[in-house]
Write a protein that holds these residues in place. Structure first.
Motif, PDB file in Angstrom:
ATOM      1  N   LEU A 279     -38.645  16.872  12.085  1.00 57.82           N
ATOM      2  CA  LEU A 279     -39.166  16.791  13.449  1.00 57.82           C
ATOM      3  C   LEU A 279     -38.742  15.458  14.047  1.00 57.82           C
ATOM      4  O   LEU A 279     -38.888  14.408  13.413  1.00 57.82           O
ATOM      5  CB  LEU A 279     -40.691  16.902  13.465  1.00 57.82           C
ATOM      6  N   THR A 280     -38.216  15.495  15.265  1.00 54.24           N
ATOM      7  CA  THR A 280     -37.840  14.276  15.972  1.00 54.24           C
ATOM      8  C   THR A 280     -38.565  14.224  17.314  1.00 54.24           C
ATOM      9  O   THR A 280     -39.038  15.248  17.820  1.00 54.24           O
ATOM     10  CB  THR A 280     -36.322  14.197  16.214  1.00 54.24           C
ATOM     11  N   GLU A 281     -38.632  13.015  17.879  1.00 51.28           N
ATOM     12  CA  GLU A 281     -39.240  12.835  19.196  1.00 51.28           C
ATOM     13  C   GLU A 281     -38.359  11.931  20.047  1.00 51.28           C
ATOM     14  O   GLU A 281     -37.782  10.958  19.547  1.00 51.28           O
ATOM     15  CB  GLU A 281     -40.641  12.233  19.081  1.00 51.28           C
ATOM     16  N   SER A 282     -38.253  12.242  21.327  1.00 51.86           N
ATOM     17  CA  SER A 282     -37.485  11.456  22.281  1.00 51.86           C
ATOM     18  C   SER A 282     -38.385  10.933  23.397  1.00 51.86           C
ATOM     19  O   SER A 282     -39.569  11.264  23.466  1.00 51.86           O
ATOM     20  CB  SER A 282     -36.346  12.295  22.870  1.00 51.86           C
ATOM     21  N   HIS A 283     -37.812  10.086  24.251  1.00 51.17           N
ATOM     22  CA  HIS A 283     -38.507   9.508  25.406  1.00 51.17           C
ATOM     23  C   HIS A 283     -39.721   8.675  24.981  1.00 51.17           C
ATOM     24  O   HIS A 283     -40.772   8.712  25.625  1.00 51.17           O
ATOM     25  CB  HIS A 283     -38.916  10.598  26.389  1.00 51.17           C
ATOM     26  N   ILE A 284     -39.547   7.934  23.897  1.00 57.90           N
ATOM     27  CA  ILE A 284     -40.585   7.027  23.424  1.00 57.90           C
ATOM     28  C   ILE A 284     -40.261   5.634  23.972  1.00 57.90           C
ATOM     29  O   ILE A 284     -39.182   5.090  23.720  1.00 57.90           O
ATOM     30  CB  ILE A 284     -40.632   6.970  21.887  1.00 57.90           C
ATOM     31  N   HIS A 285     -41.176   5.049  24.711  1.00 61.83           N
ATOM     32  CA  HIS A 285     -40.934   3.749  25.333  1.00 61.83           C
ATOM     33  C   HIS A 285     -41.669   2.665  24.559  1.00 61.83           C
ATOM     34  O   HIS A 285     -42.891   2.565  24.594  1.00 61.83           O
ATOM     35  CB  HIS A 285     -41.373   3.782  26.801  1.00 61.83           C
ATOM     36  N   LYS A 286     -40.882   1.860  23.830  1.00 59.60           N
ATOM     37  CA  LYS A 286     -41.423   0.795  23.000  1.00 59.60           C
ATOM     38  C   LYS A 286     -40.443  -0.376  22.957  1.00 59.60           C
ATOM     39  O   LYS A 286     -39.320  -0.294  23.466  1.00 59.60           O
ATOM     40  CB  LYS A 286     -41.686   1.293  21.572  1.00 59.60           C
ATOM     41  N   TYR A 287     -40.874  -1.423  22.299  1.00 60.62           N
ATOM     42  CA  TYR A 287     -40.065  -2.639  22.151  1.00 60.62           C
ATOM     43  C   TYR A 287     -38.721  -2.346  21.482  1.00 60.62           C
ATOM     44  O   TYR A 287     -38.619  -1.513  20.570  1.00 60.62           O
ATOM     45  CB  TYR A 287     -40.832  -3.650  21.300  1.00 60.62           C
ATOM     46  N   GLN A 288     -37.686  -3.073  21.952  1.00 61.33           N
ATOM     47  CA  GLN A 288     -36.387  -3.044  21.295  1.00 61.33           C
ATOM     48  C   GLN A 288     -35.669  -4.365  21.535  1.00 61.33           C
ATOM     49  O   GLN A 288     -35.569  -4.828  22.676  1.00 61.33           O
ATOM     50  CB  GLN A 288     -35.511  -1.892  21.827  1.00 61.33           C
ATOM     51  N   ALA A 289     -35.192  -5.001  20.461  1.00 63.80           N
ATOM     52  CA  ALA A 289     -34.302  -6.150  20.612  1.00 63.80           C
ATOM     53  C   ALA A 289     -33.000  -5.648  21.220  1.00 63.80           C
ATOM     54  O   ALA A 289     -32.549  -4.531  20.922  1.00 63.80           O
ATOM     55  CB  ALA A 289     -34.056  -6.798  19.264  1.00 63.80           C
ATOM     56  N   THR A 290     -32.370  -6.447  22.071  1.00 64.58           N
ATOM     57  CA  THR A 290     -31.196  -5.984  22.812  1.00 64.58           C
ATOM     58  C   THR A 290     -30.007  -6.917  22.603  1.00 64.58           C
ATOM     59  O   THR A 290     -30.170  -8.079  22.219  1.00 64.58           O
ATOM     60  CB  THR A 290     -31.520  -5.884  24.311  1.00 64.58           C
ATOM     61  N   PRO A 291     -28.800  -6.429  22.885  1.00 61.56           N
ATOM     62  CA  PRO A 291     -27.588  -7.230  22.685  1.00 61.56           C
ATOM     63  C   PRO A 291     -27.533  -8.455  23.592  1.00 61.56           C
ATOM     64  O   PRO A 291     -28.275  -8.560  24.577  1.00 61.56           O
ATOM     65  CB  PRO A 291     -26.461  -6.241  23.028  1.00 61.56           C
ATOM     66  N   ASP A 292     -26.640  -9.363  23.240  1.00 62.17           N
ATOM     67  CA  ASP A 292     -26.444 -10.606  23.974  1.00 62.17           C
ATOM     68  C   ASP A 292     -26.164 -10.333  25.449  1.00 62.17           C
ATOM     69  O   ASP A 292     -25.194  -9.652  25.798  1.00 62.17           O
ATOM     70  CB  ASP A 292     -25.276 -11.371  23.344  1.00 62.17           C
ATOM     71  N   HIS A 293     -27.026 -10.855  26.307  1.00 59.02           N
ATOM     72  CA  HIS A 293     -26.891 -10.634  27.748  1.00 59.02           C
ATOM     73  C   HIS A 293     -25.573 -11.174  28.289  1.00 59.02           C
ATOM     74  O   HIS A 293     -25.010 -10.627  29.245  1.00 59.02           O
ATOM     75  CB  HIS A 293     -28.072 -11.290  28.471  1.00 59.02           C
ATOM     76  N   ASN A 294     -25.056 -12.234  27.713  1.00 57.29           N
ATOM     77  CA  ASN A 294     -23.803 -12.819  28.190  1.00 57.29           C
ATOM     78  C   ASN A 294     -22.616 -11.887  27.965  1.00 57.29           C
ATOM     79  O   ASN A 294     -21.685 -11.856  28.777  1.00 57.29           O
ATOM     80  CB  ASN A 294     -23.547 -14.159  27.484  1.00 57.29           C
ATOM     81  N   ARG A 295     -22.668 -11.129  26.897  1.00 57.08           N
ATOM     82  CA  ARG A 295     -21.594 -10.161  26.612  1.00 57.08           C
ATOM     83  C   ARG A 295     -21.878  -8.805  27.236  1.00 57.08           C
ATOM     84  O   ARG A 295     -20.953  -8.079  27.614  1.00 57.08           O
ATOM     85  CB  ARG A 295     -21.421  -9.996  25.102  1.00 57.08           C
TER      86      ARG A 295
END
Length: 274
Positions: free
Chosen positions: A178-194
């Motif tokens: 079973l999988t679930e989508s559209h889950i809104h939670k924290y995520q570390a993100t890539p370098d904004h400069n790149r």
């Protein structure tokens, strides 16, 4: 669309990937899903990911591009949160089954993925080439999900899984997730400069997580599957959904595989009634 046309449109997309990769359902609602035909091979991508992995959103972008190229029903991703760089439930998405699969596959860095159980953990820029190879194969197993029912009071989800084989037969395991989508939670993100499309803060508190592995309904590694030539069988599965899982955003993923051939067939069926 013929396979030659897939190649025509897929190769430019794969080239680009190598450059950038690094309301409740009513209690009695039921419907049937027509199984796919023999010969049409779908491809599974197991995306080992984590909410504290800064490059994992780029891997998600790779998956989105592959689905747009080959079709959302042909490339079926599952995001497995486990091990390092994850956050534990309930605030995070890592869970016991995700931790188990991550450890068993020997995942030591992220993002990594395995395409169609071919035995190799790959960086995202290599996923497209393997998808192209596997989607060209012929499927000798047919899978289908039907009679999905969700009881909003007990939160029990039930459904049938059909498996059939053509003249070659099939031996292996039948795994049901079973999988679930559209889950809104924290995520570390890539370098904004790149990657200026991501926040300068280095994280997104409202990041949308998709295809997240929530549970294994079958045995952990799958239930034994042995189909004689031309044979078929139907199995019934039930599972009680956690209180914070949104049934309308969930899907059933069915995987038939064995140790020598990898994934024989994989399908995904939304729990939500169309």
């Amino acid at each position: 669309m013929t396979f030659s046309k897939y190649i025509k449109y897929a190769l430019p997309a794969i080239f680009l990937l190598t450059l950038c990769a690094c309301d409740e359902i009513d209690e009695q609602d039921r419907y049937e899903q027509v199984p796919i035909n023999f010969g049409t091979k779908n491809v599974l991508i197991e995306d080992f990911t984590g909410q504290r992995c800064i490059n994992c959103p780029l891997a998600s972008n790779t998956i989105a591009t592959l689905q747009e190229t080959f079709g959302h029903d042909r490339v079926i991703p599952v995001a497995i949160h486990g091990g390092d760089l994850t956050l534990a439930a309930p605030t995070g998405l890592a869970n016991e089954i995700g931790n188990t699969y991550t450890a068993e596959r020997g995942v030591s860095s992220k993002p990594k993925g395995e395409v169609d159980r071919t035995g190799q953990l790959l960086d995202p820029e290599k996923w497209g080439t393997t998808v192209l190879e596997r989607i060209a194969m012929t499927a000798h197993v047919e899978l289908g999900v039907e009679n999905i029912a969700f009881d909003a009071d007990t939160r029990e989800l039930s459904f049938n899984v059909n498996a059939a084989a053509d003249l070659t037969g099939a031996q292996g395991l039948l795994q049901v997730w079973l999988t679930e989508s559209h889950i809104h939670k924290y995520q570390a993100t890539p370098d904004h400069n790149r990657y200026p499309q991501y926040p300068a803060s280095g994280y997104d508190l409202n990041y949308e997580h998709n295809h997240v592995l929530r549970a294994c309904v079958s045995a952990k590694d799958g239930d034994a599957l042995s189909l004689v030539a031309g044979g078929s069988e139907t199995r019934t599965y039930k599972y009680i959904l956690e209180s914070d899982w949104v049934a309308d955003n969930m899907s059933v993923v069915v995987i038939a595989y064995n140790a020598t051939q990898g994934v024989l067939q994989v399908i995904e069926q939304s729990v939500k009634q169309p």
